[in-house]
Design an enzyme around this catalytic site. Structure first.
Site, PDB file in Angstrom:
ATOM      1  N   LYS A 288       2.210  -3.260   6.490  1.00 43.04           N
ATOM      2  CA  LYS A 288       2.467  -3.572   5.242  1.00 43.04           C
ATOM      3  C   LYS A 288       3.912  -3.551   5.069  1.00 43.04           C
ATOM      4  CE  LYS A 288      -1.656  -4.619   3.376  1.00 43.04           C
ATOM      5  NZ  LYS A 288      -2.070  -5.917   2.678  1.00 43.04           N
TER       6      LYS A 288
ATOM      7  N   TYR B  83      -1.817   0.089  10.147  1.00 39.88           N
ATOM      8  CA  TYR B  83      -1.976  -0.603   8.952  1.00 39.88           C
ATOM      9  C   TYR B  83      -0.604  -0.640   8.035  1.00 39.88           C
ATOM     10  CZ  TYR B  83      -3.766  -1.194   4.329  1.00 39.88           C
ATOM     11  OH  TYR B  83      -3.762  -1.591   2.850  1.00 39.88           O
TER      12      TYR B  83
ATOM     13  N   SER C  25       0.977  -1.025  -0.079  1.00 31.80           N
ATOM     14  CA  SER C  25       0.092   0.172  -0.156  1.00 31.80           C
ATOM     15  C   SER C  25       0.762   1.201   0.065  1.00 31.80           C
ATOM     16  CB  SER C  25      -0.914  -0.092   1.386  1.00 31.80           C
ATOM     17  OG  SER C  25      -1.478   1.336   1.541  1.00 31.80           O
TER      18      SER C  25
END
Ligand code: UDP
Length: 323
Positions: free
Chosen positions: A145, A141, A117
């Site tokens: 990643k 988050y 991402s």
């Protein structure tokens, strides 16, 4: 025919990739626990209901199918939720992925395409963002990643696993044939929420902040059509199969649109008036995120074909009217 394990293949981006894999002569095998995925999205290839966090289930799946490569999508992906429940994210996105990698090594699978991402970059210090930009994620988050990218870097050195990390900007739109599309619960993304207003399901779209230092005061994002994303995954897989070095690529269309521009385009395409409610900024939203996509264009031969704003919203609207 190569067997490609697709974790999260019942989700939004994963299901579009399964379709593209199938169309291009690969055999996708979806592994999904159906927590956020939808069984009806699995229309191409095989389905194995399992949790990536469950080693026995994964062992059984790898034993049943001779897996040649893995595309790893399964993850939680709500930034706000990750701020409130970081351990849920580290458990699901990191621990469970380590579990997947253990099984993958045991079965000597050497190729991984990883769903990463632009959240790995954090607040950009230069726009457009290229792959050399510093990696400084600002929420759990994005950190999960980046952690997986780092684990893959180590696995390449230690075990020769070849990987591509694909750093998505704003995935959007729906399958041009109308077979699959975006269905999140809860929905937090701008385009489907504006379409909810167009469809009369919501009264107004909240615009999160109108005082950013952008031309119209609202945030700018780089929206990329999910079919263009899916095609990049096949190109990334083929790059690896052809001996390409492990690396990361940005996937964006390379230009940005503001929140108000999205709303205008939805009004134009749906011919509905969209009511706007101005609200405060959403914490953690950078004003502008736009990709440099030159590396993927140059090294993968990728070319976004469905990512005009009109095509994104037209395909999303067509899908939205079905759900
Ligand atoms: N946004 C908004 N109202 C909403 C949802 C999103 O104004 O109800 C804005 C958000 O602040 C961001 C852009 O729309 O600038 C895209 O948000 P989204 O959640 O779709 O994707 P993100 O860029 O956060 O991954």
């Amino acid at each position: 025919m190569l067997n490609v394990l697709v974790t999260g293949g019942a989700g939004y981006i994963g299901s579009h990739c399964c379709k593209e894999l199938y169309l291009q002569g690969y055999n996708p095998i979806t592994v999904d626990n159906l927590v956020y995925g939808h069984r009806e999205n699995v229309k191409w290839g095989s389905f194995y209901e399992a949790d990536v966090g469950n080693p026995d289930q994964l062992q059984d799946c790898f034993a049943k199918y001779k897996i040649d490569a893995v595309m790893h999508f399964a993850a939680y992906a709500y930034v706000g939720e990750s701020m409130e429940a970081p351990l849920t994210y580290y458990t699901n996105n990191v621990r469970n992925t380590i579990n997947l990698f253990n099984v993958l090594l045991e079965h000597r699978v050497n190729y991984v395409v990883f769903s990463s991402s632009c959240a790995t970059y954090g607040n950009p210090v230069s726009i457009p963002i290229d792959e050399e930009h510093r990696l400084s994620p600002i929420n759990p988050y994005g950190k999960t990643k980046r952690m997986i990218e780092e684990i893959l870097e180590d696995l390449d050195i230690a075990c020769g696993v070849k990987f591509v990390s694909l750093r998505y900007f704003n995935a959007s739109g729906a399958d041009p044939d109308g077979e699959i599309g975006e269905k999140h619960d809860p929905e937090t993304h701008l385009i489907p929420l504006v379409l909810d207003v167009a469809a009369g399901k919501q009264k107004a779209i909240k615009v999160f902040g109108t005082d950013y230092r952008t031309p119209d005061g609202t945030c700018i994002r780089d929206y990329i059509h999910v079919t263009d994303l899916a095609r990049a995954h096949i190109l990334a897989l083929e790059y690896l199969l052809n001996g390409g070095k492990s690396t990361a690529f940005n996937l964006g269309q390379g230009r940005g649109y503001s929140v108000l521009e999205i709303i205008d385009k939805v009004e134009e395409i749906t011919a509905k008036k969209i009511e706007i409610a101005h609200t405060n900024r959403r914490p953690g939203d950078p004003p502008v995120l736009v990709a440099s996509n030159q590396k993927a264009i140059r090294q993968l031969g990728w070319k976004p074909e469905f990512s005009s704003l009109a095509d994104i919203i037209r395909t999303a609207w067509r899908w939205h009217q079905k759900i």
